[in-house]
Enzyme design. Structure first.
Site, PDB file in Angstrom:
ATOM      1  N   LEU A  58      -5.655  -1.568  11.040  1.00 41.59           N
ATOM      2  CA  LEU A  58      -5.252  -1.907  12.088  1.00 41.59           C
ATOM      3  C   LEU A  58      -6.211  -1.731  13.138  1.00 41.59           C
ATOM      4  O   LEU A  58      -6.517  -2.382  14.117  1.00 41.59           O
ATOM      5  CB  LEU A  58      -3.837  -1.271  12.394  1.00 41.59           C
TER       6      LEU A  58
ATOM      7  N   GLY B 205     -14.185  -7.480   1.166  1.00 40.60           N
ATOM      8  CA  GLY B 205     -13.364  -6.990  -0.047  1.00 40.60           C
ATOM      9  C   GLY B 205     -12.389  -8.175  -0.528  1.00 40.60           C
ATOM     10  O   GLY B 205     -13.258  -9.133  -0.914  1.00 40.60           O
ATOM     11  N   GLY B 206     -11.100  -8.108  -0.715  1.00 45.47           N
ATOM     12  CA  GLY B 206     -10.527  -8.977  -1.541  1.00 45.47           C
ATOM     13  C   GLY B 206     -10.550 -10.433  -0.717  1.00 45.47           C
ATOM     14  O   GLY B 206     -10.594 -11.532  -1.675  1.00 45.47           O
TER      15      GLY B 206
ATOM     16  N   ARG C  54      -8.948  -4.007  13.082  1.00 44.58           N
ATOM     17  CA  ARG C  54      -8.527  -5.329  13.477  1.00 44.58           C
ATOM     18  C   ARG C  54      -8.425  -5.259  14.941  1.00 44.58           C
ATOM     19  O   ARG C  54      -8.715  -6.231  15.760  1.00 44.58           O
ATOM     20  CB  ARG C  54      -7.324  -5.589  12.798  1.00 44.58           C
TER      21      ARG C  54
ATOM     22  N   CYS D 112      -5.158  -8.718  26.602  1.00 48.87           N
ATOM     23  CA  CYS D 112      -5.633  -9.893  27.070  1.00 48.87           C
ATOM     24  C   CYS D 112      -5.181 -10.362  28.508  1.00 48.87           C
ATOM     25  O   CYS D 112      -5.644 -11.430  28.759  1.00 48.87           O
ATOM     26  CB  CYS D 112      -5.502 -11.073  25.856  1.00 48.87           C
TER      27      CYS D 112
ATOM     28  N   ARG E  66      -9.759  -8.352  -8.492  1.00 47.36           N
ATOM     29  CA  ARG E  66      -9.933  -9.595  -7.496  1.00 47.36           C
ATOM     30  C   ARG E  66     -11.059  -9.939  -6.729  1.00 47.36           C
ATOM     31  O   ARG E  66     -11.196 -11.047  -6.233  1.00 47.36           O
ATOM     32  CB  ARG E  66      -8.676  -9.247  -6.727  1.00 47.36           C
TER      33      ARG E  66
ATOM     34  N   ASP F 257      -8.678  -4.530   6.497  1.00 51.70           N
ATOM     35  CA  ASP F 257      -7.562  -3.673   5.858  1.00 51.70           C
ATOM     36  C   ASP F 257      -7.025  -2.589   6.799  1.00 51.70           C
ATOM     37  O   ASP F 257      -6.161  -2.027   6.075  1.00 51.70           O
ATOM     38  CB  ASP F 257      -8.076  -2.950   4.699  1.00 51.70           C
TER      39      ASP F 257
ATOM     40  N   CYS G 244      10.788  18.864  10.000  1.00 53.96           N
ATOM     41  CA  CYS G 244      11.753  19.682   9.371  1.00 53.96           C
ATOM     42  C   CYS G 244      12.260  19.184   7.877  1.00 53.96           C
ATOM     43  O   CYS G 244      12.232  20.207   6.821  1.00 53.96           O
ATOM     44  CB  CYS G 244      12.920  20.144  10.203  1.00 53.96           C
TER      45      CYS G 244
ATOM     46  N   LYS H 134     -20.526  -3.287  -0.547  1.00 57.60           N
ATOM     47  CA  LYS H 134     -19.948  -4.292  -0.931  1.00 57.60           C
ATOM     48  C   LYS H 134     -20.681  -5.674   0.019  1.00 57.60           C
ATOM     49  O   LYS H 134     -20.785  -6.820  -0.615  1.00 57.60           O
ATOM     50  CB  LYS H 134     -18.461  -4.309  -0.268  1.00 57.60           C
TER      51      LYS H 134
END
Lengths: 612, 550
Positions: A118, A25-26, A121, A448, A58, A116, A172, A71
């Site tokens: 989480l 992407g970008g 990632r 980790c 971009r 893009d 609510c 892409k």
């Protein structure tokens, strides 16, 4: 002197290396270009998205003629034109697929992220850890950006620090007492839109992504919340739309306004007047029709409301509402029941803009333009070419250092130190680039450093299904979790399960934790969670407690350094999977040195009074 | 319907294409970008990178100036060039390939060197809004700077030199209304409420409120009321000095109601009271006129409005009058209030009060600005719109005026004259800044080297070590002239400088080109605060340093 020469020798180091680029992407476009021009000749690129018009400001490897194509594939071809000698493999696929297993990751010298969301990632972080391949992670938002380097055992992993979580709104407030435009937008997008155009499957998905609802509430209950008649046989769509307007904005609001307790400290809402509905209908019926009988792509455009920055009057909103209902129900009849909000689908943006503004109208809240609504409903992060270009240069410099480290064990290391680099918003305020040394791995990190995770929950109420879906998959980002207590395996998943096993697990999913056969899960239970696809395991210590006053009865709270998790509300991640086009977008975490590890991201307190 | 709907469709299409960036600089910023005519000098990697970013962003036109032809070497480091470009004019290739990025931008090229153009046709630069000048040596930077100060074009200089880079801006004046600061000061006027706000606050009878409402009285109202109460017991004065200010905060806290059944001292935590304590400082240090704005008030451009004055300065003059004649020291209200604990109704009441006061202030400033223009010979009052004045009032605590020194002024400031050497000395002596200050000196030395030797140091592989010596002697004589010490990494850095032989490395070009384009966008959209001084980029260390006195 060794120092500078080492970076200079980078071109040679790049030649023989293999790198994996996740995302085209970008950042990905800029990155591929910088890689092939810097001598990288063996590159694999993965992206599941197709090209959208809004990418073209971009993502410079793409042209208008490429809209709709993969892409990864188009980016590969364009990069080959820049350097025909490079070897580039493109996958139009999701990085979480089985084919990209640990062995796949092991075949690279370095992984470079331009993602893009989480969830992906976190997944790549785990795969890179499992494969012991260094990872260069990056993100941009507007003029800001960052590059971080993650080396197993040496620097912290991507998940060592909690990240801020997206804002959520009390249920609510969304349902009964909105006082800001965003409350009405969330209501229109997550409650009304799925109610009218979504189906069961989409509804469940919306439930997971949704910011407005408690994760614990079941589907049926949500559905009944908005009472709308079904469309009668042969009823024109616009007439049905008028019925919806009357019921949802007239009758329901009137009923709500009559609940005196709720309005002790605030103005009750005003039901939408029938004049507004009638005016809206008149606008729709009086509109100039084009000669062709093509289905309009946009309701607002069909009504001549072409300025996306203008705010509509209540009558105009009613007209767009009716128009959108008509086009969606009649022009997209095959998709009704399966539709979800998509920021790139103009009709859904039109509908949500009109529906939220009508609600705002009833509650005396300012209306918003469709441009603004699109941004708020779609969680759009702004993005420009310049920051992505700068970030791609920095990523490649870090990648070159990583590769040189592998070649030169004898180097004093001063120049090859990996840096976390932030691109700042306003260089006049300080430095354009701010670099800090990466921290060592966080011993409390369950990803980790194998730290134990503590979960508080009501084990009498929480089902195994909720544990798997909301705690393990969403809060802890497992892809294919296996749940074992003592010698009993309660849950596993994957394509290779036998039919009878699948049925057994499906049945178990509905049981509460305390009611599981063999070794039930209760206070003090140690649950072993394993994910073979990520080569990762975690020990989960369960603490039973009753819900606190005002808390969702089916709450849960995960403790420890857990990313993207918000105690008690179900732990949603960043929104994703909404036909996402912004592979460069990330909520950039702005941190100064020394401000690290401050604890989980806090939600900004909702300040206006709420009747909970 | 034909034309109208085609126009609407095109505008929708642009909205879509530019959506993600319009979310940064707005429709207005995008419109300014779409009317900008930009000239690029140098179609190498850095120039191509910079221009690519602006073409994607949607400027009106670009003109590319480069006198060289595409060689084998260019294919390896310029993303625009491929084999078919070999031997062609670099400017032409670059222009043609950039055109493909965005059909609504129109491109031109001039196959001459920027140096030739500057020498032979300085009026070539008339009509450009912005010039991106890449890879120019100091001498031609001076020249371009002078030419463009006359023509009115802004210049962004960008240079990649091996692992080092430089970016700087030249413009005689650049004003910014929407500076978009990270931290915005609140203008709440709790210390000096205007009559309507004071009356609104005094109408609250705190005693009589039920517990729920009591906890949702906006802190603005609490502060105004409690300040009044405090004054009664303190001779009509607001809290003065640390001790009294502490007492006042304690006084605010003491006004919280006790929860029923709770012992003395356990207060019913009202979020609004916490906010009142947090914001109590606005009572003794309200944000008056920031010192920067006061300086602008005293600026000759503000004091002498002429027919040539920009609307920015006309508004500044009107706001100055507003502060002096109308408000007694406060800037016009921006017309927005922060989120605060309150019932929806009370919040909306308050918002209306602040909004209508902001409108009133804007009306006054607008009227005054029109008066100023009306009495200025040759000025056209009708050209000033109320929207501009409204924007100015809304942002007036944060507006910016930047005046960039010429390249010559800057370099003479640093490199010549003992008066400035203390600044450079401080940079060279501080561990944080020494290396990049040295880079700045060294790149200047490389230009000097070229003047005397006719080529950049390290240009020929067999002369690298000889050139290292040459550059070192230029640097050390510059340093010793100014009485400055050298730095430990000097040897390494000069070696690196000569090793690359003035080549452009793609990673560095991407970063420098990105920064150049970013600054260009800030200048063209007139939003955010562009870079002042010279930015040094050091890819060896992943650091930047801004050099210049501000």
């Amino acid at each position: 002197m060794s120092g500078t020469c080492s970076v200079s020798g980078a071109r040679e180091a790049c030649l023989g290396s293999r790198v994996l680029c996740v995302g085209a992407g970008g950042i990905g476009c800029e990155l591929l270009k910088t890689l092939v021009l810097s001598g990288f000749s063996n590159i694999t690129v993965i992206d599941m998205d197709t090209i959208e018009v809004s990418n073209l400001n971009r993502q410079f490897l793409f042209r208008r003629r490429h809209v709709g194509q993969s892409k990864a594939k188009v980016a590969r071809e364009a990069s080959l034109r820049i350097n025909p000698k490079a070897k580039i493999v493109a996958h139009h696929a999701n990085i979480k697929e089985d084919q990209f297993d640990v062995d796949f990751f092991k075949s690279f010298d370095c992984v470079l992220n331009g993602l893009d969301n989480l969830e992906a990632r976190r997944h790549v972080n785990r795969m890179a850890l499992a494969a012991s391949v260094p990872l260069v992670e990056s993100g941009t938002a507007g003029y800001r950006g960052q590059v971080t380097v993650h080396i197993k055992g040496e620097t912290e992993c991507f998940e060592c620090q909690p990240k801020p979580i997206p804002k959520k709104y009390p249920v609510c407030t969304i349902r009964n007492t909105p006082d800001k435009p965003i409350h009405c937008i969330v209501w229109a997008k997550d409650l009304l839109f799925p109610r009218l155009f979504g189906g069961e499957a989409v509804g469940a998905e919306a439930e997971r992504e949704d910011e407005g609802k408690n994760g614990g509430e079941d589907e049926g209950k949500d559905r009944s919340d908005i009472e709308v008649s079904e469309r009668a046989e042969g009823q024109p769509a616009v007439e049905y739309g008028c019925v919806v307007l009357r019921e949802v904005y007239g009758d329901a609001i009137a009923r709500l306004a009559a609940v005196e307790d709720m309005w002790k400290d605030r103005e009750p809402p005003t039901p939408l007047s029938s004049d507004v509905i009638a005016a809206g209908r008149a606008i729709v019926q009086g509109r100039a029709r084009g000669g062709d009988d093509k289905v309009p792509t946009s309701a607002s455009l069909a009504l001549g409301l072409s300025d996306s920055h203008a705010t509509w009057s209540a009558e105009q909103s009613a007209a767009v509402f009716l128009m959108a209902v008509e086009i969606l129900l009649d022009g997209h009849a095959d998709r009704v029941g399966k539709l979800g909000f998509d920021k790139e689908f103009p009709l859904s943006v039109d509908f949500v803009t009109a529906a939220s503004n009508l609600r705002s109208h009833c509650y005396g809240i300012e209306p918003k333009s469709s441009f603004d609504v699109k941004g708020m409903a779609g969680n759009i992060i702004h993005a420009i070419a310049t920051t992505n270009a700068i970030i791609s240069g920095l990523i490649v410099l870090e990648a070159q250092k990583l590769l040189l480290r592998g070649l030169r064990q004898d180097d004093d290391g001063a120049t090859l130190t990996p840096w976390t680099t932030f691109v700042q918003h306003n260089p006049t305020g300080g430095r354009l680039l701010q670099r800090i040394k990466p921290l060592p791995p966080n011993p409390k990190c369950y990803v980790c450093s194998k730290a134990q995770v503590v979960m508080e929950a009501n084990t009498g109420l929480m089902t195994l299904g909720r544990l798997v879906d909301d705690v393990l998959r969403k809060a802890l980002a497992f892809a294919e979790p296996t749940v074992t207590v003592g010698s009993t395996m309660h849950y596993e998943c994957g394509d290779d399960l036998e039919e009878d096993e699948r049925e057994r697990y499906d049945a178990l999913r509905k049981r509460s934790l305390g009611d599981l056969p063999g070794d039930p899960i209760g206070h003090g239970s140690l649950v072993q969670v394993e994910d073979f696809s990520q080569e990762m395991s975690v020990e989960l210590l369960v603490c039973h407690r009753e819900p606190r006053e005002g808390e969702d009865p089916d709450f849960f709270e995960v403790k420890g350094e857990v990313k993207g998790q918000d105690g008690g509300r179900g732990g949603e991640d960043e929104p994703e999977g909404e036909g996402d086009s912004d592979s460069d977008d990330l909520c950039v975490v702005e941190e100064a040195v020394g401000e690290k590890r401050k604890g989980a991201g806090q939600e900004e307190p909702a300040k206006r009074q709420r009747a909970s | 319907m034909g034309d109208a709907s085609a126009v609407a469709r095109e505008s929708q299409d642009k909205d879509k294409r530019y959506d993600r960036q319009i979310r940064i600089w707005g429709k207005d910023g995008q419109r300014k970008l779409e009317t900008a005519n930009v000239c690029l000098l140098g179609a190498g990697p850095t120039g191509s990178e910079a221009m690519k970013n602006l073409v994607l962003g949607g400027v009106s036109s670009y003109t590319i100036v480069d006198g060289t032809k595409v060689t084998e070497r260019d294919l390896g480091n310029n993303f625009l060039m491929d084999k078919s470009s070999l031997g062609q004019s670099k400017a032409e290739c670059c222009s043609r390939l950039l055109q493909d990025f965005n059909e609504s931008v129109s491109g031109r090229f001039v196959a001459e060197t920027p140096e030739q153009l500057m020498d032979a046709k300085p009026d070539f630069f008339d009509g450009f809004d912005l010039v991106l000048a890449t890879q120019l040596t100091s001498a031609y930077q001076h020249k371009l700077c002078d030419i463009c100060r006359k023509s009115g074009a802004r210049v962004v200089f960008g240079r990649s030199y091996g692992l080092f880079g430089l970016v700087r801006i030249s413009a005689s004046e650049h004003t910014v209304v929407e500076s978009k600061p990270d931290n915005v000061l609140l203008h709440l006027r709790v210390k000096d409420p205007w009559p309507e706000l004071a009356e609104y606050a005094s109408n609250f009878d705190l005693e009589s409120l039920d517990d729920m409402t009591y906890k949702h009285v906006p802190y603005v109202v609490l502060l105004i009321k409690l300040a009044e109460a405090w004054k009664l017991g303190h001779g009509g004065n607001l809290p003065q000095g640390r001790a009294e200010q502490r007492d006042f905060k304690a006084f605010v806290r003491s006004q919280q109601r006790r929860r029923r059944g709770e012992p003395e001292g356990v207060a019913d935590e009202g979020e609004n009271f916490r906010e009142a304590v947090e914001n109590a400082h606005y009572l003794w240090s309200p944000p008056g006129v920031p010192s920067e704005i006061s300086r602008y008030f005293a600026d000759p451009a503000c004091e002498e409005i002429t027919s040539a004055s920009s609307h920015f300065w006309v508004c500044m003059a009107a706001v100055k009058d507003f502060v002096a004649e109308r408000s007694g020291g406060a800037l016009p209200l921006p017309g927005s209030i922060p989120d605060m604990t309150a019932t929806t109704d009370l919040y909306l009441d308050l918002k209306r009060l602040y909004d209508s006061k902001a409108e009133e202030d804007c009306d006054w400033v607008f009227d005054r600005a029109i008066q100023i223009l009306s009495r200025t010979p040759g000025a056209d009052p009708s050209a000033l719109g109320r929207d501009y004045v409204k924007g100015f009032c809304k942002n007036c605590a944060h507006v910016k005026v930047l005046r960039f020194p010429t390249v010559r002024q800057e370099q003479e400031g640093f490199l010549g004259g003992a008066s400035q050497s203390s600044y450079l000395q401080s940079l060279l002596l501080s561990e944080d800044t020494a290396e990049n200050a040295f880079v700045y000196l060294m790149l200047h030395a490389a230009d000097r080297f070229r003047q005397t030797h006719g080529h950049f140091p390290g240009k020929f592989d067999d002369g690298v070590q000889e050139d290292v010596g040459g550059v070192k002697s230029i640097v050390s004589s510059a340093l010793s002239e100014a009485g400055l010490p050298t730095i430990p990494v000097a040897e390494e850095y000069v070696q690196e400088l000569c090793r690359c032989g003035a080549g452009e490395i793609h990673t560095v070009a991407a970063v420098v080109g990105g920064i150049v384009a970013e600054e260009a966008i800030k200048l063209l959209t007139e939003q955010f605060v562009p870079l002042s001084g010279t930015l040094v980029y050091n890819a060896i260390r992943s650091t930047t340093l801004r050099i210049g006195k501000f």
